[in-house]
Design an enzyme around this catalytic site. Sequence first.
Site, short mmCIF file in Angstrom:
data_model
loop_
_atom_site.label_atom_id
_atom_site.label_comp_id
_atom_site.label_asym_id
_atom_site.label_seq_id
_atom_site.Cartn_x
_atom_site.Cartn_y
_atom_site.Cartn_z
N CYS A 130 0.95 -1.24 -0.10
CA CYS A 130 0.15 0.13 0.05
C CYS A 130 0.69 1.38 -0.09
CB CYS A 130 -0.90 0.01 1.23
SG CYS A 130 -1.83 1.52 1.12
N CYS A 133 -0.39 4.04 2.44
CA CYS A 133 0.03 3.71 3.78
C CYS A 133 1.41 3.94 4.12
CB CYS A 133 -0.50 2.37 4.15
SG CYS A 133 -2.16 1.50 3.90
N ASP A 134 2.46 3.74 3.20
CA ASP A 134 3.81 3.32 3.49
C ASP A 134 4.61 4.25 2.53
OD1 ASP A 134 3.02 1.67 5.47
OD2 ASP A 134 3.12 -0.21 3.99
#
Length: 303
Positions: A130, A133-134
Amino acid sequence: MYDIVIIGAGPAGLTAAVYARRAEKSVLVVEKETFGGQITHSPKVENYPGTIQMSGNEFAEKLIEQAMNLGAEIELDEVTAIENENGCKRVVGTTGIYEAKSVIIASGSKHRMLGAENEEKFVGRGVSYCAVCDGAFYRGKRVAVIGGGNTALQEAVMLSEICEKVTLVQNLPFFTGEKKLLALLEKKKNVEFITNSVVSGLDGNESLSAVRIKNTDNNNETTISVDGIFVAIGQIPENEPFKSVASLDEYGYIISGEECRSKTEGVFVAGDCRTKQVRQIATAVSDGAVAAVNACKYIDSLD
């Protein structure tokens, strides 16, 4: 007989448990694998409102503790079917059968993995599924995005704005995502394209440092130095056991709108297992709250 049986102990399911218990409903949460769901694999979470930084494990542990302190019961079992008989819901597991007035399906979905050598070893240490997300953790670094659909192209666009270099690796001779996204990436000097190739292995010590790429035409293998890879080859919902009470789309997701209802009265859906555009912790807990509130309303209407 429980008021609500919740299938899945990820953010959506556990949030539903918290809301249902605060409404003084009896709750059983059934989970087959990992309490906390996929978020437990994230070493850092920085996009959840009200929290500057935490690990996925920390978030999951607090949510589990909260649900249990409120009186939710938790059972480790794999659900194989839901039966709807005269308004009573029977949740059938491999080790038990659980009866309820209402059911919330929060089974989530899994990121499709590459199956490459050392992939599991480097999850959270260079392997991510993701970019939203990251991605921020790789600012100024070199990364690879594996995949050729819209998700892969969108993640590559986002990463190209913050990373030193982005390498797109696609197993087909062409990219299947939108032409506009591809055209945008082709204009960027820090984006490289590799087609007809698959990831054969990942290398590094404590964290990922290189990815091995094999050309599917001639089987030649090359090694690319990277700080991280983002795997964007799709997700896998596991909704087959629920298709008797919930309609599935062509990809296997349960068809459900913002009210988190299924086609069956008293059966609700929350989190990544349902049809939706954004799959994040924030949207999962939102679904959990909505599903629980509507499940409680449904139960109250039975009295």
